[in-house]
Design a protein around this motif. Structure first.
Motif, PDB file in Angstrom:
ATOM      1  N   GLU A  29      -0.034   6.899   7.382  1.00  0.00           N
ATOM      2  CA  GLU A  29       0.611   5.920   8.263  1.00  0.00           C
ATOM      3  C   GLU A  29      -0.097   4.573   8.199  1.00  0.00           C
ATOM      4  O   GLU A  29       0.544   3.518   8.191  1.00  0.00           O
ATOM      5  CB  GLU A  29       0.639   6.445   9.703  1.00  0.00           C
ATOM      6  N   TYR A  30      -1.427   4.606   8.160  1.00  0.00           N
ATOM      7  CA  TYR A  30      -2.176   3.353   8.097  1.00  0.00           C
ATOM      8  C   TYR A  30      -1.921   2.621   6.790  1.00  0.00           C
ATOM      9  O   TYR A  30      -1.644   1.409   6.787  1.00  0.00           O
ATOM     10  CB  TYR A  30      -3.673   3.631   8.246  1.00  0.00           C
ATOM     11  N   LEU A  31      -2.001   3.322   5.673  1.00  0.00           N
ATOM     12  CA  LEU A  31      -1.818   2.684   4.367  1.00  0.00           C
ATOM     13  C   LEU A  31      -0.406   2.125   4.216  1.00  0.00           C
ATOM     14  O   LEU A  31      -0.220   1.010   3.709  1.00  0.00           O
ATOM     15  CB  LEU A  31      -2.124   3.680   3.248  1.00  0.00           C
ATOM     16  N   LEU A  32       0.583   2.880   4.668  1.00  0.00           N
ATOM     17  CA  LEU A  32       1.957   2.372   4.610  1.00  0.00           C
ATOM     18  C   LEU A  32       2.125   1.186   5.559  1.00  0.00           C
ATOM     19  O   LEU A  32       2.866   0.242   5.267  1.00  0.00           O
ATOM     20  CB  LEU A  32       2.948   3.484   4.963  1.00  0.00           C
ATOM     21  N   GLY A  33       1.421   1.231   6.694  1.00  0.00           N
ATOM     22  CA  GLY A  33       1.462   0.102   7.631  1.00  0.00           C
ATOM     23  C   GLY A  33       0.893  -1.159   7.021  1.00  0.00           C
ATOM     24  O   GLY A  33       1.436  -2.260   7.203  1.00  0.00           O
TER      25      GLY A  33
END
Length: 436
Positions: A108-112
């Motif tokens: 989720e963080y990397l895609l964010g």
């Protein structure tokens, strides 16, 4: 040195406050030692090795030769190359592989981060009842290599249906990366136009066509020297709303200036930093080798400009559509949508929020949002995230109170009326969208 150690040893050690910590992290980010994004949902992570994030990017945005021997990944690459999209489950499959497994736990963080940097753009989708539904894919503008073969620009009536403006960079060269980021920005705001029996997205290599409303498209074309933006009406360019053209020009100009800061080194002096990186020109309505007229010379023109290559006449009224003074005093007739019960019952779409947000200042949008139920913390979070993108900030702040609610145009009318924020007839322009 020894004396410095003694002095330092006498000082009590205290932890940094949250604000001091953020300042420290942002400085370390600015000099390239770490990666830290002071954005909502991203500010709880610190990347100590920037190459880790680069490797995550490269696992998705990569060259074809790195996909050889991996059938599933090659299919995903071909889809990005042809249509500029990657399915979300394809990313999950890539990150399940041993080589990229380290990214899975921070998905989720990397895609964010990738969406924050406009590497990936999540499209907005709605069902038949106009309820927001999650998209199953991301746009990846930098990967698409397909050219426009739809014939859209070759329509025999095209020159009579569009007005155009051109942005040329002061360095005389527009880097491809800037073009991709600009198109990604447009993807995050506007809906991509669809064509053909299979409803194919009109997203191409360094160009795209977007829907502004049912009667109006926006065509963006980027090359090495100029970015041309055209507003194309369904029937005739004289029906294009002049203030809408001005608002779109202002919105895109701000976005381009912000994006260009990533690629163009400028002096830190106030004089240079405040100077625009882009020159504006009026573009003739021919898509084939168009003519350009600097915006600064429009006032010196007579009633019209006849472009030298094509002999097409552009009236001064149409030319000035891109740069008019907004008039708050709107006069309405009996068909004014503010008094139309059916119109007021409708739930606004993103296109309505976008058009309405273009009519207000940031402070007016804040006030309007508060009257619609937005709290101060939400505003502060939005300001931190989009403060350097005023048009995006206004759009998101206006749309946020409607997420998960049943608010309607009538609630907007009440908020405008209660707060005495200009005139309630600003909704007339939104009614224009519904009428088509």
């Amino acid at each position: 040195m020894e004396q410095m150690r003694k002095i330092n040893s006498l000082q009590p050690v205290r932890p940094l406050t949250e604000e001091e910590l953020k300042v420290f992290l942002k400085f370390q980010h600015s000099v390239g030692r770490i990666l830290y994004f002071d954005e909502e949902n991203l500010d709880q992570h610190i990347i100590l090795s920037p190459t880790h994030l680069i490797d995550a990017f490269k696992s998705i945005v990569t060259d074809r030769r790195f996909c050889e021997g991996d059938t599933k990944r090659l299919e995903s690459w071909n889809l990005m190359n042809k249509k500029g999209i990657i399915e979300k489950n394809s990313i999950d499959k890539i990150w399940k592989k041993k080589r990229y497994n380290k990214f899975k736990d921070h998905r989720e963080y990397l895609l964010g981060v990738m969406t924050h940097l406009d590497i990936l753009v999540e499209p907005k989708r709605y069902d038949k009842s106009q309820t927001r539904i999650p998209a199953e894919f991301y746009y990846v503008a930098s990967m698409v290599r397909t050219n426009d073969t739809t014939g859209y620009l070759m329509s025999p009536t095209f020159t009579k249906r569009n007005i155009a403006i051109a942005f040329s960079h002061s360095s005389l060269m527009i880097p491809p990366a800037l073009s991709f980021r600009f198109i990604s920005y447009c993807l995050s705001i506007f809906a991509v136009k669809k064509t053909g029996q299979n409803d194919e997205d009109m997203l191409f290599h360094r160009s795209a066509i977007f829907n502004i409303d049912q009667s109006l498209d926006m065509c963006v074309n980027c090359d090495d020297e100029v970015i041309v933006v055209r507003l194309v009406h369904l029937r005739n360019r004289t029906l294009i709303m002049r203030d809408l053209a001005t608002s779109i020009r202002e919105c895109l100009a701000v976005a381009l200036e912000k994006i260009s800061q990533l690629y163009v080194k400028t002096s830190s002096t106030d004089v240079i930093a405040s100077k625009s990186s882009f020159n504006l020109s009026l573009c003739c309505s021919s898509f084939d080798d168009p003519c350009f007229l600097p915006m600064s010379t429009i006032e010196d023109q007579d009633d019209s400009w006849i472009c030298p290559k094509h002999g097409i006449e552009h009236t001064k009224d149409l030319m000035s559509s891109w740069d008019i003074q907004k008039d708050d005093d709107i006069q309405c007739g009996k068909s004014c949508p503010v008094t139309d019960t059916e119109f007021l019952k409708q739930i606004p779409l993103d296109i309505h929020f976008r058009r309405l947000s273009m009519q207000y200042s940031i402070n007016e949008i804040k006030e309007l949002g508060m009257h619609l139920g937005m709290d101060y913390q939400t505003w502060d979070d939005l300001y931190v995230t989009f403060g350097e993108e005023p048009e995006r900030l206004k759009f998101e702040a206006l749309r946020r109170p409607f997420d998960g609610s049943h608010l309607s145009f009538n609630d907007i009318r009440k908020a405008v009326e209660f707060g005495k924020i200009r005139t309630i007839h600003c909704l007339c322009k939104l009614g224009f969208v519904m009428s088509w």
